[in-house]
Design an enzyme around this catalytic site. Structure first.
Site, short mmCIF file in Angstrom:
data_model
loop_
_atom_site.label_atom_id
_atom_site.label_comp_id
_atom_site.label_asym_id
_atom_site.label_seq_id
_atom_site.Cartn_x
_atom_site.Cartn_y
_atom_site.Cartn_z
N LYS A 1 -104.48 45.24 33.46
CA LYS A 1 -104.77 45.53 34.87
C LYS A 1 -103.95 46.76 35.29
CE LYS A 1 -103.65 41.19 35.95
NZ LYS A 1 -103.53 40.40 34.73
N ASP B 1 -118.75 47.74 29.06
CA ASP B 1 -117.70 47.52 28.05
C ASP B 1 -117.86 48.48 26.88
OD1 ASP B 1 -116.65 45.41 29.46
OD2 ASP B 1 -117.80 43.89 28.39
N1 COA Z 1 -97.90 38.31 25.31
C1 COA Z 1 -97.48 37.83 26.50
N2 COA Z 1 -98.04 38.20 27.69
C2 COA Z 1 -99.04 39.07 27.63
C3 COA Z 1 -99.52 39.61 26.42
C4 COA Z 1 -98.88 39.20 25.23
N3 COA Z 1 -99.27 39.65 24.04
N4 COA Z 1 -100.55 40.43 26.69
C5 COA Z 1 -100.71 40.42 28.03
N5 COA Z 1 -99.78 39.61 28.59
C6 COA Z 1 -99.64 39.29 30.00
C7 COA Z 1 -100.14 40.41 30.88
O1 COA Z 1 -99.14 41.36 31.11
C8 COA Z 1 -100.54 39.68 32.12
O2 COA Z 1 -99.42 39.50 32.96
P1 COA Z 1 -99.44 40.19 34.42
O3 COA Z 1 -100.65 39.63 35.12
O4 COA Z 1 -98.15 39.75 35.00
O5 COA Z 1 -99.51 41.66 34.16
C9 COA Z 1 -100.97 38.32 31.65
O6 COA Z 1 -100.47 38.19 30.32
C10 COA Z 1 -102.49 38.21 31.61
O7 COA Z 1 -103.00 39.18 30.71
P2 COA Z 1 -104.33 39.98 31.00
O8 COA Z 1 -104.76 40.52 29.68
O9 COA Z 1 -104.15 40.97 32.07
O10 COA Z 1 -105.33 38.80 31.42
P3 COA Z 1 -106.10 38.59 32.80
O11 COA Z 1 -106.95 37.41 32.56
O12 COA Z 1 -105.21 38.59 33.97
O13 COA Z 1 -107.04 39.89 32.90
C11 COA Z 1 -108.65 41.46 32.18
C12 COA Z 1 -107.94 40.17 31.87
C13 COA Z 1 -109.49 41.80 30.96
C14 COA Z 1 -109.54 41.29 33.42
C15 COA Z 1 -107.61 42.58 32.45
O14 COA Z 1 -106.74 42.67 31.35
C16 COA Z 1 -108.24 43.93 32.69
O15 COA Z 1 -108.70 44.24 33.78
N6 COA Z 1 -108.27 44.78 31.64
C17 COA Z 1 -108.80 46.15 31.73
C18 COA Z 1 -110.30 46.20 31.68
C19 COA Z 1 -110.86 45.41 30.55
O16 COA Z 1 -110.57 45.66 29.39
N7 COA Z 1 -111.72 44.45 30.88
C20 COA Z 1 -112.38 43.62 29.91
C21 COA Z 1 -113.56 44.26 29.39
S1 COA Z 1 -114.33 43.32 28.13
#
Ligand code: COA
Length: 404
Positions: A97, A169
């Site tokens: 994000k 995507d």
């Molecule tokens: N170990 C521990 N924590 C981790 C991690 C790891 N390896 N990888 C990520 N995290 C953390 C993240 O920092 C996040 O914490 P935060 O919210 O405090 O920043 C938390 O885990 C959740 O990870 P995230 O991957 O952001 O999951 P989400 O469900 O909140 O969001 C998405 C998922 C895909 C919506 C988001 O990552 C996003 O918008 N990505 C960019 C666009 C994208 O790729 N979309 C998907 C297209 S298929």
């Protein structure tokens, strides 16, 4: 086996890629690189698995050739392991994000401290800078299609319909793929890395086509495509034949003239309705909508086989809509071995698309199935110099997860 316990194949052999991303857009470019010979390590979240694992069959394609490590790189000791990993990594792809990595203390500068030549591709919904109300928001395909002006172009006049499957995507993924490889070319020449800010919506904005340019330059707004037809051009769309759907793109002077003659409209050639050398008939030209209706009628009376024979005779780009059942045994698919089987996770035999595209001198290869969660955590950490006791401590603290 040679470098990185990976067989020697593909143009990217010798390149290491690390990807920390879920689902499609971020992992997709890493997956393409894995099929082209890169050594790819996929980092999964310690809190929960990648949601792609729910899609039992698709994930076997989307994660084949990957190794995986389950690591929390945002915890202090996890960050240390991660920075060690970065020393020998060429490309890091992370999707999150917005500027979430620097917020967690992993800045580009910290990464370049470990490896000045590192290419870092940050993928997010809206980019790392801009309107503060947007940059931290989550995004998936549909949201990117909606924000980018892509969704407004697709569907019928009455109903916007997203371009499935997940065009946002894949466009974003291809943008990461191409830009990361461009930056790698430069990094290999100069030793200087790069940080790339890829936003999903901008990848779609870039392919916004004449909808954008005609509006920006002439203020024109088109209705959405209706019933599978191009909103601007004659002879470009999906046509119903007696036994299925046919497609045609009537583009090019020879093609336009040939089709007009086929429709018995020779008299219009050389007039405002179809000027001499006309390459594209527009619905807005005289007789445009009438010609489109004639094409509808023309195809409606034909079988698909007859329609394809006409396209072949007139050398116009066209072809029937294939179902997945049709394509599996189609002679062209069979001749090119487009659908193959391989050993997927847990020894399961899976069937799906072959490597794309075909490199003549250094072909890609499917060399392993999708890994289980944490499958290579131990071997990757060992490769970074961790001993059994240190690995056990990291596991105990929840910083890594090993395959059970
Ligand atoms: N170990 C521990 N924590 C981790 C991690 C790891 N390896 N990888 C990520 N995290 C953390 C993240 O920092 C996040 O914490 P935060 O919210 O405090 O920043 C938390 O885990 C959740 O990870 P995230 O991957 O952001 O999951 P989400 O469900 O909140 O969001 C998405 C998922 C895909 C919506 C988001 O990552 C996003 O918008 N990505 C960019 C666009 C994208 O790729 N979309 C998907 C297209 S298929």
């Amino acid at each position: 086996m040679s470098l990185n316990q990976k067989p020697d194949f593909g143009p990217l052999h010798g390149v290491r890629v690390v990807v920390s991303a879920m689902e499609i857009a971020g992992p997709f470019p890493a997956h393409m690189m894995a099929e082209w010979g890169a050594d790819v390590i996929w980092i999964e979240n310690t809190s929960y698995p990648d949601t792609i694992r729910v899609q039992r069959n698709y994930c076997e394609l989307a994660r084949r050739n990957f190794k995986t490590i389950t690591l929390n790189m945002f915890a202090e000791e996890g960050r240390e392991a991660f920075l060690r990993l970065m020393k020998d990594t060429d490309i890091l792809i992370e999707s999150s994000k917005g500027p979430s990595w620097p917020r967690h203390g992993i800045t580009d500068e910290l990464l370049w401290g470990a490896n000045p030549a590192l290419v870092i591709a940050h993928l997010s919904g809206y980019g790392h800078w801009g309107d503060p109300n947007y940059i931290n928001l989550p995004s998936y395909d549909l949201i990117a299609q909606a924000f980018s002006g892509y969704l407004v172009q697709n569907g019928t006049v009455e109903q916007p319909v997203p371009a499935f499957p997940y065009a946002g995507d894949y466009f974003a993924g291809f943008t990461v793929l191409s830009s990361a490889l461009a930056a790698l070319y430069r990094a290999k020449q100069t030793g200087q890395g790069e940080s790339i800010d890829v936003s999903m919506y901008e990848a779609l904005l870039r392919v916004g086509q004449y909808y954008m340019m005609d509006y920006f330059n002439e203020g024109k707004v088109y209705p959405r495509s209706n019933m599978g037809k191009d909103p601007l051009c004659v002879g470009c769309g999906v046509y119903k034949c007696k036994d299925g759907y046919m497609t045609m793109e009537l583009v090019g002077a020879r093609q336009v003239a040939g089709m007009m003659k086929e429709l018995g409209k020779d008299a219009l050639i050389g007039t405002d309705a179809c000027p001499e050398g006309c390459q594209l008939l527009l619905l807005s030209m005289p007789h445009g909508t009438e010609t489109e209706a004639d094409i509808d009628k023309y195809f409606a009376d034909m079988t698909l086989a007859d329609a394809e024979a006409v396209m072949s005779r007139l050398k116009i780009a066209g072809g029937r809509m294939m179902t997945v059942q049709d394509l599996e045994n189609h002679p062209h698919y069979v001749a090119r071995e487009d659908i193959v089987t391989w050993e997927g996770s847990n020894g399961r035999t899976v069937k799906g698309p072959n490597i794309v595209p075909r490199f003549k001198n250094r072909p890609g290869q499917i060399w392993r199935g999708m890994p289980d969660r944490g499958e290579h955590t131990k071997s990757v950490l060992e490769g970074l110099g961790y001993n059994d006791q240190q690995i056990a401590e990291l596991e105990e603290k929840g910083i890594v997860l090993l395959k059970k």
